[in-house]
Design a protein around this motif. Structure first.
Motif, PDB file in Angstrom:
ATOM      1  N   GLU A 148       8.647   4.113 -16.982  1.00 36.04           N
ATOM      2  CA  GLU A 148       7.899   4.502 -15.788  1.00 36.04           C
ATOM      3  C   GLU A 148       6.725   5.400 -16.123  1.00 36.04           C
ATOM      4  OE1 GLU A 148       8.658   7.029 -11.757  1.00 36.04           O
ATOM      5  OE2 GLU A 148      10.189   5.603 -12.346  1.00 36.04           O
ATOM      6  N   LEU A 149       6.856   6.235 -17.143  1.00 37.07           N
ATOM      7  CA  LEU A 149       5.802   7.180 -17.478  1.00 37.07           C
ATOM      8  C   LEU A 149       4.752   6.626 -18.432  1.00 37.07           C
ATOM      9  CD1 LEU A 149       7.929  10.422 -17.854  1.00 37.07           C
ATOM     10  CD2 LEU A 149       6.559   9.695 -15.890  1.00 37.07           C
ATOM     11  N   GLN A 169       4.137   4.036 -13.555  1.00 32.50           N
ATOM     12  CA  GLN A 169       4.426   2.628 -13.299  1.00 32.50           C
ATOM     13  C   GLN A 169       5.624   2.573 -12.361  1.00 32.50           C
ATOM     14  OE1 GLN A 169       4.052  -0.594 -16.067  1.00 32.50           O
ATOM     15  NE2 GLN A 169       3.815   0.881 -17.733  1.00 32.50           N
ATOM     16  N   ILE A 170       5.580   1.670 -11.412  1.00 30.33           N
ATOM     17  CA  ILE A 170       6.710   1.406 -10.531  1.00 30.33           C
ATOM     18  C   ILE A 170       7.048  -0.061 -10.707  1.00 30.33           C
ATOM     19  CG2 ILE A 170       7.565   1.311  -8.167  1.00 30.33           C
ATOM     20  CD1 ILE A 170       5.614   3.558  -7.477  1.00 30.33           C
ATOM     21  N   ASN A 171       8.232  -0.326 -11.250  1.00 29.78           N
ATOM     22  CA  ASN A 171       8.660  -1.703 -11.517  1.00 29.78           C
ATOM     23  C   ASN A 171       7.618  -2.491 -12.309  1.00 29.78           C
ATOM     24  OD1 ASN A 171      11.065  -1.272 -10.107  1.00 29.78           O
ATOM     25  ND2 ASN A 171      10.132  -1.837  -8.174  1.00 29.78           N
ATOM     26  N   GLY A 172       6.990  -1.840 -13.274  1.00 30.09           N
ATOM     27  CA  GLY A 172       6.026  -2.499 -14.140  1.00 30.09           C
ATOM     28  C   GLY A 172       4.617  -2.576 -13.598  1.00 30.09           C
ATOM     29  N   CYS A 202       0.163   7.193  -4.776  1.00 32.87           N
ATOM     30  CA  CYS A 202       1.023   6.057  -4.420  1.00 32.87           C
ATOM     31  C   CYS A 202       2.431   6.230  -4.983  1.00 32.87           C
ATOM     32  CB  CYS A 202       0.408   4.746  -4.900  1.00 32.87           C
ATOM     33  SG  CYS A 202      -1.108   4.305  -4.016  1.00 32.87           S
ATOM     34  N   HIS A 203       2.534   6.863  -6.163  1.00 29.59           N
ATOM     35  CA  HIS A 203       3.841   7.137  -6.763  1.00 29.59           C
ATOM     36  C   HIS A 203       4.621   8.098  -5.881  1.00 29.59           C
ATOM     37  CE1 HIS A 203       6.654   9.104  -9.622  1.00 29.59           C
ATOM     38  NE2 HIS A 203       6.785   7.877 -10.064  1.00 29.59           N
ATOM     39  N   GLU A 204       3.973   9.144  -5.371  1.00 30.55           N
ATOM     40  CA  GLU A 204       4.642  10.114  -4.490  1.00 30.55           C
ATOM     41  C   GLU A 204       5.072   9.444  -3.175  1.00 30.55           C
ATOM     42  OE1 GLU A 204       2.175  13.548  -4.035  1.00 30.55           O
ATOM     43  OE2 GLU A 204       2.402  14.106  -6.135  1.00 30.55           O
ATOM     44  N   SER A 205       4.268   8.511  -2.693  1.00 31.03           N
ATOM     45  CA  SER A 205       4.617   7.796  -1.463  1.00 31.03           C
ATOM     46  C   SER A 205       5.820   6.888  -1.685  1.00 31.03           C
ATOM     47  CB  SER A 205       3.438   6.953  -0.986  1.00 31.03           C
ATOM     48  OG  SER A 205       2.355   7.771  -0.629  1.00 31.03           O
ATOM     49  N   ALA A 206       5.957   6.350  -2.871  1.00 39.34           N
ATOM     50  CA  ALA A 206       7.068   5.449  -3.181  1.00 39.34           C
ATOM     51  C   ALA A 206       8.363   6.213  -3.396  1.00 39.34           C
ATOM     52  CB  ALA A 206       6.742   4.619  -4.410  1.00 39.34           C
ATOM     53  N   TYR A 207       8.262   7.450  -3.869  1.00 39.51           N
ATOM     54  CA  TYR A 207       9.430   8.274  -4.144  1.00 39.51           C
ATOM     55  C   TYR A 207       9.321   9.608  -3.396  1.00 39.51           C
ATOM     56  CZ  TYR A 207      10.200   5.071  -8.041  1.00 39.51           C
ATOM     57  OH  TYR A 207      10.414   3.969  -8.819  1.00 39.51           O
ATOM     58  N   PRO A 208       9.412   9.594  -2.062  1.00 40.60           N
ATOM     59  CA  PRO A 208       9.271  10.849  -1.310  1.00 40.60           C
ATOM     60  C   PRO A 208      10.415  11.824  -1.604  1.00 40.60           C
ATOM     61  CG  PRO A 208      10.011   9.101   0.132  1.00 40.60           C
ATOM     62  CD  PRO A 208       9.716   8.474  -1.196  1.00 40.60           C
ATOM     63  N   ILE A 209      10.080  13.086  -1.679  1.00 45.28           N
ATOM     64  CA  ILE A 209      11.087  14.121  -1.891  1.00 45.28           C
ATOM     65  C   ILE A 209      11.363  14.764  -0.543  1.00 45.28           C
ATOM     66  CG2 ILE A 209      11.603  16.313  -3.024  1.00 45.28           C
ATOM     67  CD1 ILE A 209       9.686  15.441  -5.264  1.00 45.28           C
ATOM     68  N   ASP A 210      12.593  14.628  -0.083  1.00 44.58           N
ATOM     69  CA  ASP A 210      12.967  15.191   1.220  1.00 44.58           C
ATOM     70  C   ASP A 210      13.666  16.507   1.049  1.00 44.58           C
ATOM     71  OD1 ASP A 210      13.718  11.896   2.198  1.00 44.58           O
ATOM     72  OD2 ASP A 210      12.004  13.070   2.827  1.00 44.58           O
TER      73      ASP A 210
END
Length: 64
Positions: free
Chosen positions: A27-28, A46-49, A56-64
């Motif tokens: 991913e990195l 990278q997200i799924n390649g 966009c990475h932060e939007s895909a993996y939001p921290i709640d």
């Protein structure tokens, strides 16, 4: 139970995976000059390649 291995590059614990299959390193690692597939900004992850920028990475993996 499988033996845990630690990735030499990032330190993540790997269960039944070889060093070359580390999902954190995958991913990195972004090819130099890669552009985000979603918004055309420079890619940092990278997200799924798919190359992805930080926003966009932060939007895909939001921290709640």
């Amino acid at each position: 139970m499988g033996e845990l291995t630690t990735c030499n590059s990032c330190g993540s614990e790997l269960d039944n995976l070889s060093q070359a299959d580390c999902p954190v390193c995958d991913e990195l690692s972004v090819p130099k000059g890669a552009i985000c597939d979603s918004c055309d900004n420079p890619a940092e992850f990278q997200i799924n390649g798919s190359p992805t920028c930080e926003s966009c990475h932060e939007s895909a993996y939001p921290i709640d």
